[in-house]
Design a protein around this motif. Structure first.
Motif, PDB file in Angstrom:
ATOM      1  N   LEU A 235       0.820  -1.063  -0.026  1.00  0.00           N
ATOM      2  CA  LEU A 235      -0.040  -0.150   0.001  1.00  0.00           C
ATOM      3  C   LEU A 235       0.816   1.044  -0.001  1.00  0.00           C
ATOM      4  O   LEU A 235       1.789   1.362   1.183  1.00  0.00           O
ATOM      5  CB  LEU A 235      -0.954   0.138   1.115  1.00  0.00           C
ATOM      6  N   SER A 236       1.073   1.964  -1.125  1.00  0.00           N
ATOM      7  CA  SER A 236       2.110   3.114  -1.276  1.00  0.00           C
ATOM      8  C   SER A 236       1.135   4.265  -1.270  1.00  0.00           C
ATOM      9  O   SER A 236       0.142   4.397  -1.634  1.00  0.00           O
ATOM     10  CB  SER A 236       2.588   2.897  -2.742  1.00  0.00           C
ATOM     11  N   TYR A 237       1.739   5.261  -0.562  1.00  0.00           N
ATOM     12  CA  TYR A 237       1.050   6.609  -0.379  1.00  0.00           C
ATOM     13  C   TYR A 237       2.244   7.722  -0.055  1.00  0.00           C
ATOM     14  O   TYR A 237       3.312   7.257   0.208  1.00  0.00           O
ATOM     15  CB  TYR A 237       0.240   6.565   0.909  1.00  0.00           C
ATOM     16  N   ARG A 238       1.771   8.770  -0.431  1.00  0.00           N
ATOM     17  CA  ARG A 238       2.648  10.011  -0.254  1.00  0.00           C
ATOM     18  C   ARG A 238       1.899  11.224   0.287  1.00  0.00           C
ATOM     19  O   ARG A 238       0.871  11.262  -0.087  1.00  0.00           O
ATOM     20  CB  ARG A 238       3.524  10.237  -1.589  1.00  0.00           C
ATOM     21  N   ILE A 239       2.637  11.970   1.085  1.00  0.00           N
ATOM     22  CA  ILE A 239       2.118  13.203   1.828  1.00  0.00           C
ATOM     23  C   ILE A 239       1.593  14.037   0.507  1.00  0.00           C
ATOM     24  O   ILE A 239       0.732  15.043   0.766  1.00  0.00           O
ATOM     25  CB  ILE A 239       3.098  13.647   2.769  1.00  0.00           C
ATOM     26  N   SER A 240       2.492  14.194  -0.539  1.00  0.00           N
ATOM     27  CA  SER A 240       2.201  15.185  -1.448  1.00  0.00           C
ATOM     28  C   SER A 240       0.945  15.057  -2.302  1.00  0.00           C
ATOM     29  O   SER A 240       0.353  16.029  -2.869  1.00  0.00           O
ATOM     30  CB  SER A 240       3.335  15.096  -2.385  1.00  0.00           C
ATOM     31  N   ALA A 241       0.277  13.963  -2.122  1.00  0.00           N
ATOM     32  CA  ALA A 241      -0.997  13.751  -2.925  1.00  0.00           C
ATOM     33  C   ALA A 241      -2.000  14.355  -2.485  1.00  0.00           C
ATOM     34  O   ALA A 241      -2.552  15.207  -3.114  1.00  0.00           O
ATOM     35  CB  ALA A 241      -1.318  12.181  -3.253  1.00  0.00           C
ATOM     36  N   PRO A 242      -2.356  14.523  -1.116  1.00  0.00           N
ATOM     37  CA  PRO A 242      -3.429  15.276  -0.519  1.00  0.00           C
ATOM     38  C   PRO A 242      -3.154  16.786  -0.513  1.00  0.00           C
ATOM     39  O   PRO A 242      -4.032  17.579  -0.887  1.00  0.00           O
ATOM     40  CB  PRO A 242      -3.576  14.676   0.754  1.00  0.00           C
ATOM     41  N   ILE A 243      -1.793  17.097  -0.572  1.00  0.00           N
ATOM     42  CA  ILE A 243      -1.455  18.278  -0.683  1.00  0.00           C
ATOM     43  C   ILE A 243      -1.946  18.914  -2.099  1.00  0.00           C
ATOM     44  O   ILE A 243      -2.578  19.852  -2.165  1.00  0.00           O
ATOM     45  CB  ILE A 243      -0.124  18.619  -0.294  1.00  0.00           C
ATOM     46  N   LYS A 244      -1.527  18.201  -3.161  1.00  0.00           N
ATOM     47  CA  LYS A 244      -1.943  18.678  -4.338  1.00  0.00           C
ATOM     48  C   LYS A 244      -3.128  18.746  -4.687  1.00  0.00           C
ATOM     49  O   LYS A 244      -3.500  19.548  -5.394  1.00  0.00           O
ATOM     50  CB  LYS A 244      -0.918  17.715  -5.589  1.00  0.00           C
ATOM     51  N   GLY A 245      -3.756  17.564  -4.017  1.00  0.00           N
ATOM     52  CA  GLY A 245      -5.462  17.547  -4.342  1.00  0.00           C
ATOM     53  C   GLY A 245      -6.120  18.726  -3.676  1.00  0.00           C
ATOM     54  O   GLY A 245      -6.977  19.444  -4.341  1.00  0.00           O
ATOM     55  N   ALA A 246      -5.766  19.018  -2.395  1.00  0.00           N
ATOM     56  CA  ALA A 246      -6.530  20.285  -1.736  1.00  0.00           C
ATOM     57  C   ALA A 246      -5.925  21.473  -2.546  1.00  0.00           C
ATOM     58  O   ALA A 246      -6.798  22.651  -2.774  1.00  0.00           O
ATOM     59  CB  ALA A 246      -6.007  20.283  -0.337  1.00  0.00           C
TER      60      ALA A 246
END
Length: 227
Positions: free
Chosen positions: A62-73
């Motif tokens: 399960l890969s995740y990155r902090i930058s994804a929700p930052i970019k989404g918001a």
């Protein structure tokens, strides 16, 4: 709805949750056998290393990155193309500095906000429990401290492996990096420079074969932990 739109919709929905709700949701998740925390500066090869881990352990990560929700918001608030912000494109680079400043203001008030979002969003998009979790982009001491805080996430039965990938400046330049004031001298790039307690430090200046050779002990440790 195509995949990028589905992902953006998921990010927007998750970002509306309060932090108390996010902590409660995370507490209900089945925790992994292994949590990998990956860190490295721009153009050191974090994404490539991630791809090698996914290749070695298919359908187990399960890969995740902090930058994804930052970019989404950030995309939502500023009317930008979220799918393009997820790429290594020039489009992303022209907004990087403003996005970093905006996210740092959010983190100043709540250092774990985007990490909580990242975990929930990744878990929501994956329908099966996976024995390995991978944080692709740890950047600050608070990112490492998060996994040691039982009030945030209970990882007592999980092996935490911290991995730092590095490259020489010469090699990073050959990959398209150039020093940018306001980005490369900020905590997003320098926050973990003083961290000394890495389980593995990988030098990524050579070929894929060189990288795989260095990673073999790391891969063997993970294999022993999940079997």
């Amino acid at each position: 709805m195509d995949p990028p739109q589905q992902k953006q919709s998921s990010l927007i929905t998750s970002s509306c949750a309060t932090d108390e709700q996010l902590v409660a949701k995370i507490s209900q998740l089945s925790k992994p056998k292994v949590q990998i925390v990956l860190s490295g500066k721009r153009k050191c090869g974090k994404d490539f290393l991630e791809s090698l881990i996914l290749e070695r352990f298919p359908r187990q990560v399960l890969s995740y990155r902090i930058s994804a929700p930052i970019k989404g918001a950030y995309a939502q608030q500023h009317g930008l193309d979220f799918a393009e912000l997820l790429t290594a494109s020039e489009y992303k680079e022209q907004y990087r500095q403003e996005m970093v400043s905006w996210s740092e203001a959010v983190r100043a008030a709540n250092p774990h906000h985007f990490l909580r979002l990242a975990i929930i969003q990744a878990a929501t998009q994956t329908l099966e429990n996976r024995p390995i979790w991978l944080l692709n982009d740890a950047r600050r001491p608070t990112d490492l401290a998060y996994f040691a805080d039982a009030s945030e996430i209970d990882m007592t039965a999980t092996a935490l492996i911290k991995l730092r990938i590095t490259s020489s400046e010469l090699v990073r330049v050959s990959r398209g990096w150039h020093f940018t004031a306001g980005i490369d001298d900020q905590q997003t790039e320098c926050g973990l420079d003083g961290e000394r307690h890495w389980d593995y430090i990988i030098q990524n200046d050579g070929t894929k074969e060189d990288l795989l050779s260095q990673l073999e002990p790391f891969f063997e440790q993970i294999k022993s932990l999940i079997n």
